[in-house]
Enzyme design. Structure first.
Site, PDB file in Angstrom:
ATOM      1  N   ASP A  54     -34.704  -7.015  19.176  1.00 21.67           N
ATOM      2  CA  ASP A  54     -34.581  -8.404  19.642  1.00 21.67           C
ATOM      3  C   ASP A  54     -33.635  -8.460  20.844  1.00 21.67           C
ATOM      4  OD1 ASP A  54     -32.260  -7.942  18.269  1.00 21.67           O
ATOM      5  OD2 ASP A  54     -32.394  -9.676  16.949  1.00 21.67           O
ATOM      6  N   GLU A 192     -24.006  -0.144  13.858  1.00 21.42           N
ATOM      7  CA  GLU A 192     -23.635  -0.475  15.234  1.00 21.42           C
ATOM      8  C   GLU A 192     -22.131  -0.685  15.371  1.00 21.42           C
ATOM      9  OE1 GLU A 192     -26.129  -3.377  17.124  1.00 21.42           O
ATOM     10  OE2 GLU A 192     -24.822  -3.545  18.877  1.00 21.42           O
TER      11      GLU A 192
HETATM   12  O1  KIV Z   1     -32.137  -5.137  19.334  1.00 21.27           O
HETATM   13  C1  KIV Z   1     -31.762  -3.979  19.552  1.00 21.27           C
HETATM   14  O2  KIV Z   1     -31.965  -3.408  20.619  1.00 21.27           O
HETATM   15  C2  KIV Z   1     -31.025  -3.305  18.484  1.00 21.27           C
HETATM   16  C3  KIV Z   1     -30.347  -2.024  18.837  1.00 21.27           C
HETATM   17  C4  KIV Z   1     -29.105  -2.306  19.570  1.00 21.27           C
HETATM   18  C5  KIV Z   1     -30.113  -1.177  17.642  1.00 21.27           C
HETATM   19  O3  KIV Z   1     -30.954  -3.782  17.394  1.00 21.27           O
END
Ligand code: KIV
Length: 274
Positions: A54, A192
């Protein structure tokens, strides 16, 4: 330690392949993609997982957070990616507001993503608070990847993008959530922006793969946002981000040359016309 790449030849990366990679100690490589052209390039490299994140909300649409992107928009991005990919496992983020607090709605959202895009799995942010939704989606046979630590969909609750789980109680909560997600049947978890030591500890305790973004080197794999690591987006520079290219400068250079060729009557030349 020697790098083996023993899974390079698998014709389709499945959740079982990822599990085997963890057991054999082969690191998992994951990147985001949001469109057909980039997904096709990634697929040709042998990347293990493509995440239709997202983060498309920031990178593709220019919003300042991941909150505004809709389910229909995620399905549009995901189906473009799926059309380019045979081998990599394609995971799609369930967007904000489509799974929190209502497990029936969560299941409907996940079913729409799987049915309308052809993706392989969904990703959801959170632990205990969303476990009912996770359980319901898993019981419909849809693979779920968890996401703990810095969870961008909750940015308004936390107010900042600083490192998460730095206190003992936060670390204990993260551990508990990770165990819960594993017990429910999630096939992997993204961690994260948490201390590297904690990332390593969780990865050692859990049997499923832990994929880090700013979670240190001792987790089972790494993920970055493609546009960040290629140097297309330049305004975002957290410590965990390694830029492998400066594509925005290269693109600007190419466009400058194009403009100057047009202005100087150098394009098109004799061979470039009918
Ligand atoms: O939305 C995204 O790109 C993510 C990554 C940062 C893991 O969730």
């Amino acid at each position: 330690m020697a790098v083996s790449y023993s899974f390079r030849n698998v014709t389709k990366v499945t959740t079982h392949v990822l599990q085997e990679m963890k057991v054999k100690g082969e690191k998992i490589a994951m990147l985001t993609a949001y469109d057909f052209s980039f997904a096709r390039i990634l697929e040709s490299t042998g990347i293990d997982i493509i995440l239709v994140g997202d983060s498309a909300s920031n990178v593709m649409a220019g919003y300042s957070s991941t909150l505004p992107i809709t389910l229909n928009e995620m399905i549009y991005h995901a189906s473009s990616v799926v059309r380019a990919v045979k081998r990599a496992l394609v995971v799609v983020d369930l967007p904000f507001g489509t799974y929190q607090g209502n497990s029936k709605e969560a299941l409907n959202s996940a079913i729409r993503i799987m049915k309308e895009s052809g993706a392989d799995a969904v990703k959801m942010e959170g632990g205990k608070e969303i476990i009912e939704s996770v359980d319901r989606i898993l019981s419909a046979g849809i693979p779920v990847m968890g996401h703990l630590g810095l969870t961008p969909q909750s940015i308004h609750k936390f107010g900042t993008y600083v490192v998460r789980a730095t206190t003992e109680s936060e670390a204990a909560k993260l551990f508990e959530d990770a165990r819960l997600l594993e017990k429910s049947g999630c096939f992997a978890i993204v961690l994260e922006k948490i201390p590297a030591k904690l990332g390593g500890k969780v990865a050692r305790e859990l049997k499923i793969p832990l994929i880090g973004i700013g979670a240190g080197a001792e987790v089972d794999g790494q993920v970055l946002v493609l546009h960040d690591m290629l140097g297309i987006t330049m305004e975002f520079s957290p410590r965990f981000l390694r830029r492998y290219h400066n594509l925005s400068e290269e693109i600007k250079g190419a466009v400058d040359s194009y403009i100057s060729d047009i202005k100087s009557l150098n394009f098109p030349n004799e061979r470039e016309q009918y």
